[in-house]
Every structure is written in C-alpha cells, then in structure tokens.
Design a protein around this motif. Structure first.
Motif, PDB file in Angstrom:
ATOM      1  N   HIS A 116      -4.019  -0.116   7.369  1.00 19.06           N
ATOM      2  CA  HIS A 116      -2.862   0.811   6.969  1.00 19.06           C
ATOM      3  C   HIS A 116      -3.215   2.283   6.986  1.00 19.06           C
ATOM      4  O   HIS A 116      -4.367   2.728   6.971  1.00 19.06           O
ATOM      5  N   HIS A 147      -1.962   6.494   2.890  1.00 20.43           N
ATOM      6  CA  HIS A 147      -0.481   6.634   3.748  1.00 20.43           C
ATOM      7  C   HIS A 147      -0.287   8.106   3.958  1.00 20.43           C
ATOM      8  O   HIS A 147      -0.459   8.771   2.683  1.00 20.43           O
ATOM      9  N   ASN A 174      -1.064   0.083  11.252  1.00 14.30           N
ATOM     10  CA  ASN A 174       0.363   0.531  11.015  1.00 14.30           C
ATOM     11  C   ASN A 174       0.423   2.014  11.426  1.00 14.30           C
ATOM     12  O   ASN A 174      -0.332   2.998  10.875  1.00 14.30           O
ATOM     13  N   ASP A 196       7.016  -5.082   5.699  1.00 10.26           N
ATOM     14  CA  ASP A 196       5.623  -4.337   5.064  1.00 10.26           C
ATOM     15  C   ASP A 196       5.640  -4.362   3.709  1.00 10.26           C
ATOM     16  O   ASP A 196       6.194  -5.268   2.792  1.00 10.26           O
ATOM     17  N   HIS A 197       4.809  -3.561   3.068  1.00 10.98           N
ATOM     18  CA  HIS A 197       4.326  -3.515   1.799  1.00 10.98           C
ATOM     19  C   HIS A 197       5.425  -4.531   0.954  1.00 10.98           C
ATOM     20  O   HIS A 197       6.689  -3.754   0.813  1.00 10.98           O
TER      21      HIS A 197
END
Ligand code: 13P
Ligand code: G3H
Ligand code: ZN
Ligand code: ZN
Length: 358
Positions: free
Chosen positions: A264, A225, A286, A108-109
């Motif tokens: 995301h 997020h 995600n 991920d990121h």
C-alpha cells in the motif's frame, strides 16, 4: 511462455487470479492497482496496461466508488458506494476484453464502519456468480487493522468462507498504513503498528489457508498513503522477506514466497524500495496519489499551453471571431489529463518490472 498462454484477456477471477499472482511471483514482478473514480481514469489505466503489455488492477475506494455513482446520490447507508462500485465493475467488465489484457477488479480499504459497503458488493458478487459462475469483482479488501488482531482475523474468516464459495479473493490488512485513508487519519499512530511481525503473518496464513488459498496480506512495513517531503517515510520492505522465511519454515515449503503480499501507499516510493518488495513476494502495489497528481498535471499543462484559447467561447490570438470549441471540449482537455496519467502508470509498470509480460 507469456502470461496470455496461462490466463485469458479480460477480467480474471478465482483460479486465474491465483495463476496471475503465481506467475508474477515466479517472474519477480507485481501488478499496479490504480485507484479509479470515473470511466476516464479507468480508461487511462487500461490504456497504460495495453500500451505496456501488462495486466492491471482497477480498484475502487469507498469514496471513489461513491464518486463513480455521482455526488447527488445519498451515501448514508453506503448506497452510493455500493452502486458506484458495482457500476464501475460492470463498466470494466464490458470493455476489458477489448483491451486484450488481463484485468483484475478490486475494492480498496474497507474498515469496520464500512462493512455495509462490503456486504453490498458481496451480494452483487453472489448474484453474478449464480448467472455466470464467477464473482463480479475479482477481489475485495477488508481493512480491520485498527481492530484487535483476533477480531480482525475472525471477521475476515467469516467473509472468507462466503467468498471462497464464489471464488472471490480477499486482501486483508494487518498493521496500519499511515497517512490518511477514507477520512481515517493515521498520521499519529505509534511506530510499532506500522510494522507487522512474522508471527502475526503466520497466524493469518495458517488460519486462512484452512478455508482457501485465495487471499493476500497487506502487511505494514512503514507504508504511508500520500506523498510527503523526502525523509518522512521510512519503508522497510525487507521485513517482508522475514515474514516469507518464517512462513516457509513453518510450512516446510519449497517456495521462498508462500505469501502473496500487497504494497500500500505506492506513491512516492523509490525504485529501490519497490524492487526490494518484489524480491519478497509483493504481487500488487497500490498507486493513487501519484496518478491523481499526473491527471491534474496533464490538465494544468494543457491550460497553461492553451490559456489564450480558453478565456471565452469566441475570440483568441488568431482572431476575435474565432471559436474556441476545440479547446474546451472535455474530450480534448480531459484527454490531456488521461495522457499524463497513462505516462505515470507506464512508470509504475517499469518500477514493478511488469512491462511486456503478456
Ligand atoms: O494504498 C493506496 C490505496 O489503497 C494508495 O496509496 P498512495 O496514494 O500513497 O499511492
Ligand atoms: O486508501 C487510499 C486510497 O488512496 C484511497 O483514497 P480515497 O479514500 O481518498 O479515495
Ligand atoms: Zn488500513
Ligand atoms: Zn491503501
């Protein structure tokens, strides 16, 4: 013709990963990418996919990877995150085929300050490629969205060339995902950066395509997020349609969805927002916060239900000499967390229209 007529069960990379995403776009579904931090959460994700007859993406964040390796390992030069991501990927590789589903292993990121982590994982991919003819991970994400766009593109291109040589797929981010990731707080960035422009997508698409077609774009459309009170997040997945139309026009392409998009901040999104994203070529969504909550809730409910059996090793409502071992065995209480996580992932498969696609 089902997905398993096109790609095999087990870990998919390179051309098979591209076939998976093409199939997903063609059939208007996307694959959930579940952030995993342990064999328990990996198994829950694989179990959900097996149950729903769907492919799945197992992904490790930088902090999640370090957690896989264990909190006792120092992470000052990204050692723990490299070791944990590699260990996690090897674990997935050793069991994926037994689940009978296609599995994608992803990281991920990765922001600029975390590039040593990226370098470590790519080195592991190159070594694995030498021995097996494919990379260890199916794909990695570079998130240089905080940096000027030209620097973002240049850095991605540098890695993309290296990754193309080993059939490894790159996810890049343009525009900023709000909320928090890896301790970077993006909760007060200006509104325009939360929404990407079509010209930027084309610029990326055009330059990356000169190197390889193994790439996707996490374009910001208001994504955040985490989960917040209703009304705080304004998602505009329809913007992805504008990007696709722009790229299609530039390319004079036949396909309405020339770009693989990544969604995301899947947690807390409504089925309507998700289905709009699917229409415009999202192939991966995600999910982390909602599966974290599900895991916790499973454990909490287990405790509430069996409280009287969890206060001492011996002695419960059935008798003061009765042992409680079968309640405090981690295989019992952690299993409750897993079952609840499996259910939440099954809901993601539903929303993403990816049930029974094998
Ligand atoms: O985008 C994510 C990981 O990269 C997950 O976001 P959520 O925690 O909002 O589901
Ligand atoms: O980037 C978002 C994911 O939810 C990862 O979260 P994390 O950095 O807390 O593991
Ligand atoms: Zn980001
Ligand atoms: Zn994210």
């Amino acid at each position: 013709m089902g997905l398993l007529d096109i790609i095999p069960a087990g870990v998919v990379t390179g051309d098979n990963l591209k076939k998976l995403f093409d199939y997903a776009q063609e059939h208007k579904f996307a694959i959930p990418a579940i952030n995993c931090t342990s064999t328990s959460t990996i198994n829950a994700a694989l179990e959900a996919a097996k149950k729903c007859r769907s492919p799945i993406i197992i992904q490790f964040s930088n902090g999640g990877a370090a957690y896989v390796a264990g909190k006792a390992i120092d992470n000052k030069n990204q050692e723990a995150s490299i070791l944990g991501a590699v260990a996690g990927a090897q674990y997935v590789r050793s069991i994926a085929k037994a689940y009978g589903i296609p599995v994608v292993i992803h990281s991920d990121h990765c922001a600029k300050k975390l590039l040593p982590w990226f370098d470590g994982m790519i080195a592991a991919d190159e070594e694995y490629f030498k021995a097996h003819g494919e990379p260890l991970f199916s794909s990695h994400m570079l998130d240089l969205s905080e940096d000027p766009m030209e620097e973002n593109i240049e850095t991605c291109l540098k890695y993309l060339k290296r990754m193309a040589a080993i059939d490894c797929f790159l996810e890049m981010e343009i525009g900023i995902t709000g909320g928090e990731e890896d301790g970077v707080d993006n909760s007060d960035v200006d509104n325009a950066s939360l929404y990407t422009q079509p010209e930027d997508i084309w610029e990326i698409y055009r330059r990356f395509s000169e190197v390889t077609d193994l790439f996707s774009i996490a374009a910001a459309f208001g994504n955040v997020h985490g989960v917040y009170a209703p009304g705080n997040v304004k998602l505009h997945p329809e913007l992805l349609g504008k990007h696709q139309a722009y790229v299609k026009d530039q390319l004079k392409a036949k396909s309405d969805t020339p770009v693989y998009f990544v969604f995301h901040g899947g947690s807390g999104s409504s089925p309507k927002e998700i289905s709009t994203a699917l229409e415009f070529g999202v192939v991966k969504m995600n999910v982390d916060t909602d599966t974290q909550w599900a895991y916790w809730k499973g454990l909490r409910d287990f405790y509430e239900k069996n409280k009287a059996y969890l206060q001492s090793q011996v002695g419960n409502p059935d008798g003061e000499n009765k042992p409680n071992k079968k309640y405090y065995d981690p295989r019992v209480f952690i299993r409750s967390a897993e079952v609840s996580m499996v259910d939440r992932i099954a809901e993601a498969f539903d929303n993403l229209n990816s049930k029974n696609v094998l």
